[in-house]
Motif scaffolding. Structure first.
Motif, PDB file in Angstrom:
ATOM      1  N   ASP A 121       0.835  -1.199   0.000  1.00 31.86           N
ATOM      2  CA  ASP A 121       0.000   0.000   0.000  1.00 31.86           C
ATOM      3  C   ASP A 121       0.877   1.259   0.000  1.00 31.86           C
ATOM      4  OD1 ASP A 121       0.046   1.067   3.046  1.00 31.86           O
ATOM      5  OD2 ASP A 121       0.095  -1.131   3.014  1.00 31.86           O
ATOM      6  N   GLN A 122       0.289   2.349  -0.403  1.00 33.60           N
ATOM      7  CA  GLN A 122       1.014   3.610  -0.548  1.00 33.60           C
ATOM      8  C   GLN A 122       1.562   4.110   0.784  1.00 33.60           C
ATOM      9  OE1 GLN A 122       1.808   4.901  -3.540  1.00 33.60           O
ATOM     10  NE2 GLN A 122       3.110   6.306  -2.405  1.00 33.60           N
ATOM     11  N   THR A 168       2.729   2.340   3.252  1.00 40.94           N
ATOM     12  CA  THR A 168       3.958   1.599   3.534  1.00 40.94           C
ATOM     13  C   THR A 168       5.104   2.144   2.698  1.00 40.94           C
ATOM     14  OG1 THR A 168       2.709  -0.395   4.095  1.00 40.94           O
ATOM     15  CG2 THR A 168       5.037  -0.688   3.518  1.00 40.94           C
TER      16      THR A 168
END
Length: 130
Positions: A12-13, A15
């Protein structure tokens, strides 16, 4: 099977943003150490390098399967090799001041090159060779 192929996992962005932030913190700490290593009397504490090491060791597992993984490996290898080279050349300081200083300057310039090269690749969101 080609060993150069890196398996990429979906991340995900948030992370990726976190890995990017931690990567920049680590690069800046390494940069400070590399620059001050060649300036007489300006050496920073080993603690700065240890903080960067801990960041890289702790966050490395979060980066597996992303382009960030190569940066963690790059920084760790750079620091380990520089550390080994500093230790190996340390006796030159005891025997002859000038050769020790020259050796440490060469190591520091190499370390600085590795950090700047990594920062440039990080800015372009590109992996580094591992």
């Amino acid at each position: 099977m080609n060993d150069d192929i890196i398996e990429v996992r979906a991340v995900d962005q948030a992370t990726l943003d976190g890995l990017n932030a931690w990567g920049w913190v680590s690069y800046v700490l390494h940069l400070i150490v590399a620059i001050t290593a060649v300036l007489p009397g300006a050496q920073v504490s080993v603690a700065v390098l240890l903080i960067a090491l801990v960041i890289d060791l702790v966050k490395r597992s979060d980066a597996v399967g992303t382009w960030h993984a190569s940066h963690f490996t790059w920084r760790l290898r750079s620091m380990i090799w520089a550390g080994i080279l500093y230790v190996v050349t340390a006796p030159l300081w005891l025997l002859f001041f000038v050769p020790g200083w020259i050796a440490w300057c060469v190591i520091s310039i190499w370390f600085l090159y590795r950090i700047v090269r990594g920062m440039i690749a990080m800015n372009k969101q590109q992996p580094l060779p591992v």
